[in-house]
Enzyme design. Structure first.
Site, PDB file in Angstrom:
ATOM      1  CE1 TYR A 293      -3.220  -2.984   1.080  1.00  0.00           C
ATOM      2  CE2 TYR A 293      -4.522  -1.351   0.863  1.00  0.00           C
ATOM      3  CZ  TYR A 293      -4.252  -2.589   1.018  1.00  0.00           C
ATOM      4  OH  TYR A 293      -5.318  -3.496   0.785  1.00  0.00           O
TER       5      TYR A 293
ATOM      6  CE  LYS B 257       3.262 -17.860  -1.084  1.00  0.00           C
ATOM      7  NZ  LYS B 257       2.417 -19.157  -0.984  1.00  0.00           N
TER       8      LYS B 257
ATOM      9  CG  ASP C 105      -0.335 -20.536   0.479  1.00  0.00           C
ATOM     10  OD1 ASP C 105       0.501 -20.404   1.540  1.00  0.00           O
ATOM     11  OD2 ASP C 105       0.189 -21.328  -0.476  1.00  0.00           O
TER      12      ASP C 105
ATOM     13  CG  ASP D  60      -7.991  -5.548   2.320  1.00  0.00           C
ATOM     14  OD1 ASP D  60      -8.788  -5.120   2.912  1.00  0.00           O
ATOM     15  OD2 ASP D  60      -7.836  -5.470   1.020  1.00  0.00           O
TER      16      ASP D  60
ATOM     17  CG  ASP E 239     -13.180  -8.132   3.305  1.00  0.00           C
ATOM     18  OD1 ASP E 239     -12.782  -7.275   4.199  1.00  0.00           O
ATOM     19  OD2 ASP E 239     -13.617  -7.859   2.313  1.00  0.00           O
TER      20      ASP E 239
HETATM   21  C1  IPM Z   1     -10.094  -1.823   3.875  1.00  0.00           C
HETATM   22  C2  IPM Z   1     -10.206  -1.488   2.305  1.00  0.00           C
HETATM   23  C3  IPM Z   1      -9.152  -0.494   1.925  1.00  0.00           C
HETATM   24  C4  IPM Z   1      -7.902  -1.402   2.042  1.00  0.00           C
HETATM   25  C5  IPM Z   1      -9.414  -0.038   0.498  1.00  0.00           C
HETATM   26  C6  IPM Z   1     -10.497   0.694   0.177  1.00  0.00           C
HETATM   27  C7  IPM Z   1      -8.172   0.728  -0.073  1.00  0.00           C
HETATM   28  O1  IPM Z   1     -10.507  -2.579   1.547  1.00  0.00           O
HETATM   29  O2  IPM Z   1     -10.269  -0.999   4.561  1.00  0.00           O
HETATM   30  O3  IPM Z   1     -10.191  -2.856   4.234  1.00  0.00           O
HETATM   31  O4  IPM Z   1      -7.546  -2.066   1.178  1.00  0.00           O
HETATM   32  O5  IPM Z   1      -7.307  -1.113   2.942  1.00  0.00           O
HETATM   33 MN    MN Z   2     -10.547  -4.284   2.860  1.00  0.00          MN
END
Ligand code: IPM
Ligand code: MN
Ligand code: NAD
Length: 361
Positions: free
Chosen positions: A139, A190, A223, A247, A251
């Site tokens: 990032y 990784k 992985d 990230d 999720d």
């Molecule tokens: C998060 C989002 C952000 C990230 C995006 C919007 C840049 O997915 O906060 O998880 O990848 O950090």
């Molecule tokens: Mn995200």
């Protein structure tokens, strides 16, 4: 007793503008019960403002936020009218980087077994936290394009890892486990493929874990990590990983515990002004319909209160969300029929009722 906490509110775009007001209402309810005071100041940074006058993150914003506020409550950014995503990068990544919010804490807690897609798993099986490095990695924005638009084009995005950056997030995760009496910390990278960048993670990890002998430390390639999170989530208490993998893993963790609509997060620099936001994005596919789940924002508010030392008020919010889930007072993503505003109102009422009952007891 009632020192006012100053909260900057940045709803952003899409459902960020719908769930954040509900988060604010819930926070107000929790603090009204105990007489604590929160002062909210709203900022309109997001796609509308960008499209109107080109403003993304005003240059003076990071310093102003640090000076004038105790914490930031954020919604989400991202808008189909801004395909470059420039405003989102400037605002969200800008704040993470410029406020040096190096810890992205993303708890994954299952409130009700009906919410997990995992067969035969219950509340006690999904309860872990992902610590995502939040200021560097892929990032960092280091890279570029060469011969763009030609058959020979080149795109480079560097993965930037510093000794300081890697060390402070791993140490934070280990200290967190120690503080909370947790036993298991898993570092994921990784390093078998990214030998330079994640070779550094390996070296730092091996060095630091020596200082935390009472903790069961474990390494998994990413992985394998995500596969194991699905196969048997009971293995995990604390996961620490780089920006990009965090990230993705968060999720996945969110889905194991009820979905993005419920997942909170904190972008933290211990002792400094920190930013709290739901894990989800601006969800343009459901924006403006009063169907987005405001519980992620409510639980984000609870994380923020915890950070500010208002643990009792934070617990009132978590209990109310838990009750709403159990009683089916939810938006459609969790199988309910209520709207964003209606869930927000239900949570606020519940908080006031249980807060008053608690005070009278
Ligand atoms: C998060 C989002 C952000 C990230 C995006 C919007 C840049 O997915 O906060 O998880 O990848 O950090
Ligand atoms: Mn995200
Ligand atoms: P998203 O999180 O916005 O949505 C993914 C899916 O989850 C969608 O189907 C959406 O409807 C659903 N969802 C998300 N939050 C929900 C909620 N509260 N209630 C019910 N359903 C919910 O991710 P995306 O679609 O990949 O991204 C949309 C935009 O948001 C993009 O511009 C992206 O860059 C941005 N984004 C921003 C952040 C942030 O600001 N922190 C995080 C992720 C994505």
């Amino acid at each position: 007793m009632s020192e006012t906490k100053r909260i900057a509110v940045i709803p952003g775009d899409g459902i960020g503008k719908e769930v954040t007001p509900e988060g604010v209402k819930v926070l107000e309810a929790a603090c009204a019960v105990s007489g604590r005071k929160l002062a909210f100041t709203h900022f309109d940074w997001g796609a509308d403002r960008f499209l109107k006058d080109g403003t993304t993150l005003p240059p003076e914003a990071p310093q102003m936020l640090q000076r004038d506020f105790d914490a930031i409550l954020f919604g989400a950014v991202g808008d189909p009218r801004v395909p470059s995503n420039q405003h989102a990068a400037d605002i969200l990544l800008g704040l993470r980087f410029k406020l040096d919010l190096y810890v992205n804490a993303r708890p994954c807690v299952l409130f009700d077994r009906r919410l997990t897609p995992l067969r035969d798993r219950g509340e006690q099986d999904v309860d872990f936290i992902v610590f995502r490095e939040n200021t560097e990695g892929a990032y960092a924005g280091v890279g570029g394009n060469f011969k763009q638009g030609t058959p020979d084009e080149v795109a480079v995005q560097e993965d930037v890892n510093t000794r300081k950056g890697v060390e402070r997030i791993i140490r934070y995760a280990l200290d967190y486990a120690r503080r909370k009496g947790l036993k298991r910390v898993c570092m994921s990278d990784k390093s078998n493929a990214m030998t330079y960048a994640h070779g550094l993670w390996q070296r730092v990890w091996k060095e630091l874990r020596e200082e935390y002998k009472e903790i069961e430390t474990r390494h998994l390639y990413v992985d394998t990590l995500v596969m194991e999170m699905v196969r048997d989530p009971t293995q995990f208490e604390v996961i620490v990983t780089c920006n990009m993998f965090g990230d993705i893993a968060s999720d996945l963790g969110a889905q194991l515990s009820g979905g993005l609509g419920l997942a909170p997060s904190g972008n933290i620099h211990p002792g400094k002004v920190s930013l709290f936001e739901p894990v989800h994005g601006s969800a343009p596919n459901i924006a403006g319909k009063n169907v987005a789940n405001p519980m992620g924002s409510a639980l984000t508010g609870a994380m923020m209160l915890d950070y500010l030392g208002l643990e009792r008020e934070a617990a009132l919010i978590c209990d109310a969300v838990c009750a709403a889930v159990r009683e089916g007072k939810t938006t459609p993503d969790l199988g309910g029929q209520m709207g964003t505003r209606e869930v927000g109102a239900w949570l606020s009422e519940r908080i006031v009722k249980s807060g008053l009952a608690g005070a009278g007891a």
